[in-house]
Design a protein around this motif. Structure first.
Motif, PDB file in Angstrom:
ATOM      1  N   ASN A  84       0.815  -1.219   0.000  1.00  0.00           N
ATOM      2  CA  ASN A  84       0.000   0.000   0.000  1.00  0.00           C
ATOM      3  C   ASN A  84       0.853   1.276   0.000  1.00  0.00           C
ATOM      4  N   LEU A  85       2.138   1.160   0.293  1.00  0.00           N
ATOM      5  CA  LEU A  85       3.041   2.309   0.298  1.00  0.00           C
ATOM      6  C   LEU A  85       3.737   2.526  -1.042  1.00  0.00           C
ATOM      7  N   ILE A  86       3.524   1.613  -1.983  1.00  0.00           N
ATOM      8  CA  ILE A  86       4.182   1.687  -3.292  1.00  0.00           C
ATOM      9  C   ILE A  86       3.371   2.557  -4.240  1.00  0.00           C
ATOM     10  N   ARG A  87       4.041   3.433  -4.943  1.00  0.00           N
ATOM     11  CA  ARG A  87       3.431   4.236  -5.995  1.00  0.00           C
ATOM     12  C   ARG A  87       4.254   4.058  -7.258  1.00  0.00           C
ATOM     13  N   TYR A 144       8.516   1.916  -9.694  1.00  0.00           N
ATOM     14  CA  TYR A 144       7.778   1.900  -8.432  1.00  0.00           C
ATOM     15  C   TYR A 144       8.709   2.287  -7.284  1.00  0.00           C
ATOM     16  N   PHE A 145       8.203   3.133  -6.394  1.00  0.00           N
ATOM     17  CA  PHE A 145       9.003   3.627  -5.291  1.00  0.00           C
ATOM     18  C   PHE A 145       8.197   3.611  -3.998  1.00  0.00           C
ATOM     19  N   CYS A 146       8.901   3.657  -2.884  1.00  0.00           N
ATOM     20  CA  CYS A 146       8.281   3.699  -1.557  1.00  0.00           C
ATOM     21  C   CYS A 146       7.901   5.141  -1.243  1.00  0.00           C
ATOM     22  N   THR A 147       6.656   5.357  -0.852  1.00  0.00           N
ATOM     23  CA  THR A 147       6.205   6.715  -0.527  1.00  0.00           C
ATOM     24  C   THR A 147       6.710   7.180   0.842  1.00  0.00           C
ATOM     25  N   GLN A 148       7.242   6.277   1.649  1.00  0.00           N
ATOM     26  CA  GLN A 148       7.787   6.662   2.954  1.00  0.00           C
ATOM     27  C   GLN A 148       9.179   7.275   2.817  1.00  0.00           C
ATOM     28  N   CYS A 149      10.053   6.591   2.078  1.00  0.00           N
ATOM     29  CA  CYS A 149      11.455   7.032   2.014  1.00  0.00           C
ATOM     30  C   CYS A 149      11.909   7.426   0.612  1.00  0.00           C
ATOM     31  N   GLY A 150      11.116   7.112  -0.410  1.00  0.00           N
ATOM     32  CA  GLY A 150      11.476   7.481  -1.772  1.00  0.00           C
ATOM     33  C   GLY A 150      12.350   6.488  -2.509  1.00  0.00           C
ATOM     34  N   HIS A 154      13.628   3.761  -4.869  1.00  0.00           N
ATOM     35  CA  HIS A 154      13.130   3.122  -6.083  1.00  0.00           C
ATOM     36  C   HIS A 154      13.330   1.628  -5.892  1.00  0.00           C
TER      37      HIS A 154
END
Length: 128
Positions: A50-53, A64-70, A72
């Motif tokens: 759910n944190l992946i965008r 795709y990257f983590c929305t918490q820490c950025g 990739h």
């Protein structure tokens, strides 16, 4: 990087490559991106999906990257059936070595993989 996202793969990694294309350089903030591929059907999110965008960086390719820490984490090109893993995000030791530099025609002018540079084991010059 933050530990909020994890995935599992039930397959051996494919060929490891260093990609020098401008998009990879910008996405990673570095001279190149080191990746390998695995079959899409052998990849699964273990936590933090759910944190992946995603972002379509070029036609048909999503990063795709983590929305918490950025960080990739992975990329995917439509129709290939594979996921590209960013080697810097792996926790599992990999014994394979990179096989090729790709997109050298698009490389950073300030980096040459043939350069022999001094190596420091830590972030500062060793005391002499």
């Amino acid at each position: 990087m933050c530990g909020s996202v994890a995935y599992e793969v039930d397959a051996e990694p494919g060929r490891i490559v260093h990609c020098h294309c401008a998009t990879c350089r910008k996405a990673q903030g570095s001279a190149f991106s080191t990746v390998t591929n695995v079959p899409h059907d052998r990849f699964r999110w273990a936590k933090g999906e759910n944190l992946i965008r995603g972002f379509e960086s070029s036609p048909g390719k999503k990063r795709y990257f983590c929305t918490q820490c950025g960080s990739h984490i992975v990329a995917e090109r439509a129709g290939t059936g594979t996921i590209l893993l960013r080697m810097g995000c792996l926790d599992t030791p990999i014994t394979q070595r990179p096989k090729v530099h790709i997109w050298r025609s698009d490389c950073a002018s300030w980096f040459d993989p043939k350069d022999q540079l001094p190596e420091w084991q830590e972030g500062t010059a060793p005391k002499t």
